[in-house]
Structures are given as structure tokens and as C-alpha cells.
Design an enzyme around this catalytic site. Sequence first.
Site, mmCIF file in Angstrom:
data_model
loop_
_atom_site.group_PDB
_atom_site.id
_atom_site.type_symbol
_atom_site.label_atom_id
_atom_site.label_comp_id
_atom_site.label_asym_id
_atom_site.label_seq_id
_atom_site.Cartn_x
_atom_site.Cartn_y
_atom_site.Cartn_z
ATOM 1 C CG HIS A 108 32.963 39.961 37.564
ATOM 2 N ND1 HIS A 108 34.307 39.690 37.510
ATOM 3 C CD2 HIS A 108 32.803 40.964 38.441
ATOM 4 C CE1 HIS A 108 34.947 40.518 38.324
ATOM 5 N NE2 HIS A 108 34.055 41.295 38.901
ATOM 6 C CB SER A 136 34.106 44.610 39.235
ATOM 7 O OG SER A 136 33.642 43.632 40.143
ATOM 8 C CG ASP A 163 35.140 36.964 35.705
ATOM 9 O OD1 ASP A 163 34.282 36.891 36.612
ATOM 10 O OD2 ASP A 163 35.795 38.001 35.488
#
Length: 357
Positions: free
Chosen positions: A326, A36, A323
Site C-alpha cells: 500500500h 484496501s 507497507d
Amino acid sequence: MTCNMSTYCTVITIILLLCKNNVQGIVPAVYIFGDSLADVGNNNYLQLSLPKANFPHNGIDYPGHEATGRFSNGKNFADFLAQNLGLQTSPPYLSLSYKSNNSSVYLTGVSFASGGAGILNSTNSGECISFDQQIDYYLTVYGSIVQQLGTVQAQDHLSKSVFAIVIGSNELLHYVKSNSASKETPQQFVDSIIPTLQGQLKRIYNLGARRFVFMGTGPISCCPALRAQNKTNECNAGGNYASVLYNQAASSLLNEMSTQFTDMSYSFLDTSTVVMQYIQQPSAYGFTEVKSACCGLGDLNAKVACVPIATYCSNRSNHIFWDFYHQTEATARMVVSTAFDGSAPLVYPLSIKQLTS
Ligand SMILES: *[C@@H]1O[C@H](CO)[C@@H](O)[C@H](O)[C@H]1NC(C)=O
Ligand SMILES: *[C@@H]1O[C@H](CO)[C@@H](O)[C@H](O)[C@H]1NC(C)=O
Ligand SMILES: *[C@@H]1O[C@H](CO)[C@@H](O)[C@H](O)[C@H]1NC(C)=O
Ligand SMILES: *[C@@H]1O[C@H](CO)[C@@H](O)[C@H](O)[C@H]1NC(C)=O
Ligand SMILES: *[C@@H]1O[C@H](CO)[C@@H](O)[C@H](O)[C@H]1NC(C)=O
């Protein structure tokens, strides 16, 4: 001796053009694999994928304030890597194969990265494109490029391209979160995944890659999700140590490969050390919030992902984390800038600039 103005200008122009080419180097494309931290939208195409980011407030600072599938308020590692090389961000593989059969789109770069992906097929199985599956997709792309350009030209194209790899964080997360009584030591954990990574990197090499960029894992226990599990919101030392050991093992692997294959070169970024500097001396890097996520809910904004009902901070450029897992765009920009222009011990044996010039 006479020299008129127009000759003079022509000479200056040629010098400027030469300098420009010299700075940008010759990189036809970026092929990028990973999780991600580098996903630019592949998971949007996966029906059953849980790790998704194609909804607000993700993308709030992206051009058009658009949620694209990036796990960020704006751009991520993949975007800044391309930008530093003077290229457009490589598009998600699944966006290409769904739209057309025109294989020339593969020549300007492809992203195989998928949120949740790991070195092992079993990591978030069924919810993402595992690293092995990403390499299977690249095999298709490779075949198509060879068919299009012929073997010799395809090899030339691929040998000048950058192959970027951002993988390992999801195995680390599972390792840190596991509470099993028979939990491996950090070294045993690293030893259990490195042979698989070795096979994967060799497979990519055997499919034409010669310039590798490997982004190491960060100080995993300092992400808001894991800090929130510590009573005093500290970074648990064990998880960070496992990340350091993983980075050492991955960089040794690349070093071994470059000794074995003399036509291969690489740039390894010690992301753990780079991000730890931001956490320990935030003001030196423009950060004021190193613990809390910008977007989320609960303790450290880390109990809930950045979903539409979550709240988010007004200033995203002073937060390290977007978040619960991340980084913000601000962090990604600085990390890639170090990878591009920095030096040992942060990036070695070559910076990306040296790798590509
Ligand atoms: C792409 O090629 C496959 C067969 O190779 C074909 O079945 C499919 O219809 C083609 N798709 C498009 C969009 O042309
Ligand atoms: C394929 O796409 C390229 C640009 O991406 C274009 O120049 C070329 O004409 C296309 N070829 C076909 C057969 O559609
Ligand atoms: C992982 O999946 C790939 C298919 O994507 C397969 O080729 C490979 O053998 C699998 N690896 C293991 C260890 O099962
Ligand atoms: C919190 O982290 C610190 C530093 O690693 C550690 O000493 C402490 O045991 C941790 N506490 C909990 C409850 O995990
Ligand atoms: C946001 O944070 C950055 C970095 O600390 C700072 O330079 C900037 O002035 C802040 N912006 C606002 C609107 O407060």
C-alpha cells in the site's frame, strides 16, 4: 452616483459565497466501493478477515495517531476524495448497520470498501466483502433512501452523488503471483474479469448512480512485495502490462456505458501512469525512496506486513509505499489531487472537479 460601504461589502460577500458554492459543486454524498486502497474500517468488523490494519504502526500519522483499519500511515484515497469535495469521509457500512437503524446516516455517504476485495467472489473469499456483496449492501442502502425520500427525490440525491470504485488490484496480484503452467496471457486474464465488472457497474447504474469515479490499478509489479521477488529488485514488466491492459479495458467499459446511458458521466484515473511518474522521476514529486516499504521487515521491508513488531521509517512523506502493498498518505494525496484537478491522459474524459461542477 453614490454607493455606501455597507452595500459594497454586501455585494462582495454575495460574490464570495457564489464563488465558494461554485468551487465545491453540489455533491451530497460519496458512495465508495473497493479494496484496501479505499477501506476505512469495514474489515475491522469481519471476524475472519485476514487483511486487517487496525493495529500499529498503521495510522501513525492519522489524527490522534490512531490505527483505524486504513492500510496507510495516515489518510487514504477515500479520505482525500471526500476532502477535495468538501465532505467528511464516508463511514464504513458495517459501522452504521451495527450501531443504529437510523437510515438518514446513509444520505451523507457510505463506504463499502473492504481490504482484499476483488471483482470475483472467489478472490480472498471469506476474508473480505466481495464487490458483489458490497453492491448487495448498497441495494439495502438504496432501498432505505428511497423509502425515506421517495423515488423522485432519492433519484435526485443519488444522481448528484459521486460513486467511486477502486477495484482490480487483488485479481492482478493473484494473476502475477500465480506460477501455474497453464497461466493465461495478460489479455486473457483481463478478458476473464471484465464481463463481471461490466455487470457490476451496470447494476450500480441501475440503482441510481450517474456520476462515476473509477480509480485504475497502479503499476502492480513495482509494489515492494513483488519487487522483492525479483533478483535485482526491478518491477516485473509482465504484471505492469496486465495492469495497463486492465485499465484500458475498464475505461473502454465506462466509455461504452456513457454512450449507452446518456445521463451517466465519469472520471477515469490512469493510476498506472500517474504512479509510474513518481517512480521514474521521484525528486520531481518529493520522493527519495521508491522501492522499499516504509513499514515492514526483511528485503525492501517487504517480507512482512506492517505489524507491531515491524520497523518503520522516520520520514513517511518521502516514501511512495507505506507497507509491502500500500501507498503512503503522501502518495494518496498526490494521486487524488491529480484525479481532482488533472487532465488527459492521466484523468479523462473529465477530472473529478469537472464531473462534479
Ligand atoms: C434494527 O431493526 C431491526 C429490525 O428491522 C431490529 O431487529 C433491531 O433490533 C434494530 N436495531 C436497533 C439498534 O434499533
Ligand atoms: C437520525 O439521525 C439524524 C442525524 O444523523 C437525526 O437528525 C435524526 O433526528 C435521527 N432520527 C431518529 C429517528 O433518530
Ligand atoms: C457472488 O456472490 C453474490 C452474493 O453476494 C451472488 O449474488 C452472485 O451470484 C455470486 N456470483 C457468482 C458468479 O457466483
Ligand atoms: C526482474 O525484472 C526484469 C524486468 O521486468 C526482468 O527482465 C527479469 O527477468 C526479472 N527477474 C526475475 C528473477 O524475475
Ligand atoms: C521528509 O521528506 C520530505 C520530502 O522529501 C522533505 O521535504 C522533508 O524535509 C523531510 N523531513 C525531514 C524531517 O527530514
